[in-house]
Design an enzyme around this catalytic site. Sequence first.
Site, mmCIF file in Angstrom:
data_model
loop_
_atom_site.group_PDB
_atom_site.id
_atom_site.type_symbol
_atom_site.label_atom_id
_atom_site.label_comp_id
_atom_site.label_asym_id
_atom_site.label_seq_id
_atom_site.Cartn_x
_atom_site.Cartn_y
_atom_site.Cartn_z
ATOM 1 N N ASP A 94 37.141 -13.362 36.542
ATOM 2 C CA ASP A 94 38.152 -12.473 37.103
ATOM 3 C C ASP A 94 37.851 -10.997 36.920
ATOM 4 O O ASP A 94 37.090 -10.587 36.045
ATOM 5 C CB ASP A 94 39.527 -12.790 36.518
ATOM 6 C CG ASP A 94 39.527 -12.855 34.988
ATOM 7 O OD1 ASP A 94 38.463 -13.124 34.410
ATOM 8 O OD2 ASP A 94 40.600 -12.641 34.390
ATOM 9 N N GLU A 102 40.468 -14.773 32.309
ATOM 10 C CA GLU A 102 40.203 -14.325 30.947
ATOM 11 C C GLU A 102 40.940 -13.028 30.669
ATOM 12 O O GLU A 102 41.448 -12.812 29.574
ATOM 13 C CB GLU A 102 38.698 -14.138 30.730
ATOM 14 C CG GLU A 102 38.304 -13.860 29.295
ATOM 15 C CD GLU A 102 38.551 -12.427 28.857
ATOM 16 O OE1 GLU A 102 38.953 -12.211 27.693
ATOM 17 O OE2 GLU A 102 38.357 -11.507 29.680
#
Length: 445
Positions: free
Chosen positions: A104, A171
């Site tokens: 991400d 994350e």
Amino acid sequence: MSFSKYLFLFLFTSIVLPSGAQPTARDKEVQAFVEQSYGKLFSLYQTLHAAPELSFQEKNTAATIAAQLKTAGFAVTENMGGYGVVGILKNGAGPTVLVRTDLDGLPVLEESNLPYASKATGKADAGKEVPVMHACGHDMHMTVFTGVAQTLAKFKKNWSGTVILIGQPAEERSGGAKAMLKDGLFTKFPEPDYCLALHNHASIPAGQVGYTEGNIMANVDAVEITVRGLGDHGAMPQNTKDPVVLASQIVMALQTIVSRETSPLQPAVVTVGSIHGGTSYNIIPDEVKLQLTLRSYSDEVRHNTIASIKRICKGLAEGAGIPQDRLPVVTVRDQFNPFTYNNINLTKRLTQSFVRVLGKENVLETPPSMVGEDFAFYGRTEAKIPISLYWLGTVDPKKLAESKQTGKAFPTLHSSNFAPLPEPTIKTGVQTMSASVMDLLAPKK
């Protein structure tokens, strides 16, 4: 990764290890292969950098990584715990090693002026369109991860066992590791004997790596405080219970949790990162909202910090005459990351691999920091699997030397100008991680 950009300016010391460790014939073959592969890896890096996606929205990114794993010969499962990707490569009897990359990006407007700079946007939780950038370098992680997959597939003759490569969602906001574990990462697939990861470091020169034995990253909590009052006209404060004043008192009082309630020998951080309240200069509002990040290295300090926040908010509100039904609301978000503990024996083994491949002058011992990582969850299951995460240097050595000479800061993680030096960073990451995995899976003689 839940990283604070101000916590990466460390002093490093070189490790003291035998100087006789020399690259093996295999290491030299891998180096040649990585040199040959670099052009395509750099192209992939540019593609990933230009098209980041927010946490739990990594659909296209995950598809790209899944395709890379399939091309390398891995058996791939998609949509684990959201857009998580799992690649399996079995190569005879032996241990199982898991390598993780995160997928991400962050809601940051990129200002790097790179030719492949991100112009992407995404939808925040409230539906608002926001700019998105790989300001924490997960695009670098994914590129190295892809190179490792290709290297392990190419050099199967040099190792025996099972490799699990996972692309983990979310994350940055936390939740991705827990989601993949809940979805059966360690039950639907072989349970790993070791879990490895790396992360960009914005103060280590490209071409070098850093290691930390034991604690490397802290507990992380996100806390929201809604300070409620009784609003009215700004010219008649006597008719109000002003939440702006109360919020200001709370912000100041929270500073004593670390300075007066926590042992000086125990690291802790209480940071108010956001404060919002009111709509106009002449209106006293009904509420003010605060957002905090908490960091610690023990459960005791963590629990005491949260309890103290609740006590301080309640006590100050009651002292200000706030009615019981309007006392502050303290919410601990479900974004907790436990502290990351690098298994010492495993980390020592990785360090030996690094020194052999890079030379001991390029392997640095780094102190623990107060940043956080949900990679910790892979070592927190009932199996207590040894895990280790190491730092990958990303900074142009010339710019780092210039910064030290002039005192001018350079962009760090989560900065809109963060821009890792692709070469030799990508090559260093692939070589060190590939060597680590193959050393752990070396056939017994």
